[in-house]
Enzyme design. Structure first.
Site, mmCIF file in Angstrom:
data_model
loop_
_atom_site.group_PDB
_atom_site.id
_atom_site.type_symbol
_atom_site.label_atom_id
_atom_site.label_comp_id
_atom_site.label_asym_id
_atom_site.label_seq_id
_atom_site.Cartn_x
_atom_site.Cartn_y
_atom_site.Cartn_z
ATOM 1 C CG ASN A 118 -1.763 1.253 1.344
ATOM 2 O OD1 ASN A 118 -2.498 1.566 0.410
ATOM 3 N ND2 ASN A 118 -1.698 1.953 2.460
ATOM 4 C CG HIS A 120 -0.394 6.459 4.626
ATOM 5 N ND1 HIS A 120 -1.761 6.549 4.743
ATOM 6 C CD2 HIS A 120 0.140 7.287 5.572
ATOM 7 C CE1 HIS A 120 -2.064 7.391 5.717
ATOM 8 N NE2 HIS A 120 -0.930 7.862 6.231
ATOM 9 C CB SER A 147 5.285 5.347 3.900
ATOM 10 O OG SER A 147 5.751 6.414 4.685
ATOM 11 C CG ASP A 156 -2.383 3.830 7.020
ATOM 12 O OD1 ASP A 156 -2.492 3.243 5.930
ATOM 13 O OD2 ASP A 156 -3.105 4.789 7.361
#
Length: 231
Positions: A118, A120, A147, A156
């Site tokens: 992912n 972020h 990130s 996260d």
């Protein structure tokens, strides 16, 4: 064999991308995948939002795109099972979350542990969650960024793969800062995905990230990460 354990010079990794909105990071991943020698190809896009602009972007590049809306399923489990059924058909090696705005269950994440990443818009572990740019400004932080991390059950909280930093300027508002971070995201995400696809970074059973043959930081790409460890 996990995707990150694949031998070098293997055929391109199959990547599925999950989106909820405009798909700007999807666009960056598609562009990267079209470059000669890039170790991935995008095989499909899933959105939980039928109005997501990223669906048209996928269509423009003849990438299979599916809509799986939460409201069409009577539980989160049923919703995620529908997504998994699509993945069973596409057979992706790696799943990329690119602005996917729904928190995934531990059961779903466990299926893809080590193969789901992912991006972020903050320098994690600072400013998890939403409205990161407004919160950075409110806290008078002078360094912001983005990130890429492996996805775990916590929001996260997954182990970091790479980060890119941008300055917070005195005249910034949330929109100007967001635009600067987004440019960094578009450079960082394809670079981080390449590391995963080439087996240069992986997550261990204990949740530690190990790096192998990791490149020196490329300042032009604003790519930064943890110190290198032998895999």
């Amino acid at each position: 064999m996990s995707p990150s354990d694949a031998p070098p010079n293997a055929k391109p990794k199959r990547v599925a991308v999950m989106i909820s909105g405009r798909g700007s990071n999807l666009g960056a991943l598609i562009s990267a995948s079209m470059a000669s020698g890039y170790p991935c190809r995008i095989v499909g896009v899933v959105s939980d939002n039928a109005d997501a602009a990223g669906l048209q972007l996928a269509a423009d590049y003849d990438i299979d795109a599916k809509v799986v809306e939460r409201k069409d399923h009577n539980s989160r489990e049923a919703h995620e099972d529908a997504i998994q059924t699509i993945f069973d058909d596409w057979q992706p090696d790696i799943v990329c979350l690119a602005g996917y705005m729904r928190l995934l269950s531990g059961t779903f994440v466990a299926r893809w542990m080590g193969s789901m990443i992912n991006i972020h818009p903050s320098l994690l572990p600072s400013f998890t969650g939403l409205d990161t740019h407004q919160r950075v400004l409110a806290h008078q932080v002078t360094l912001h960024g983005c990130s890429v991390h492996f996805v775990t059950e916590g929001m996260d909280e997954g182990p970091l793969i790479a980060q890119a930093a941008v300055p917070v300027l005195p005249n910034d508002d949330a929109d100007r800062l967001a635009a600067r971070v987004l440019k960094a995201e578009h450079r960082l995400y394809p670079s981080a995905l390449r590391l995963v696809a080439e087996g240069k970074v992986r997550i261990t059973d204990s949740g530690t990230v190990l790096f192998r043959d990791f490149p020196e930081p490329d300042e032009s790409a604003a790519l930064y990460s943890h110190p290198v460890e032998d895999a």
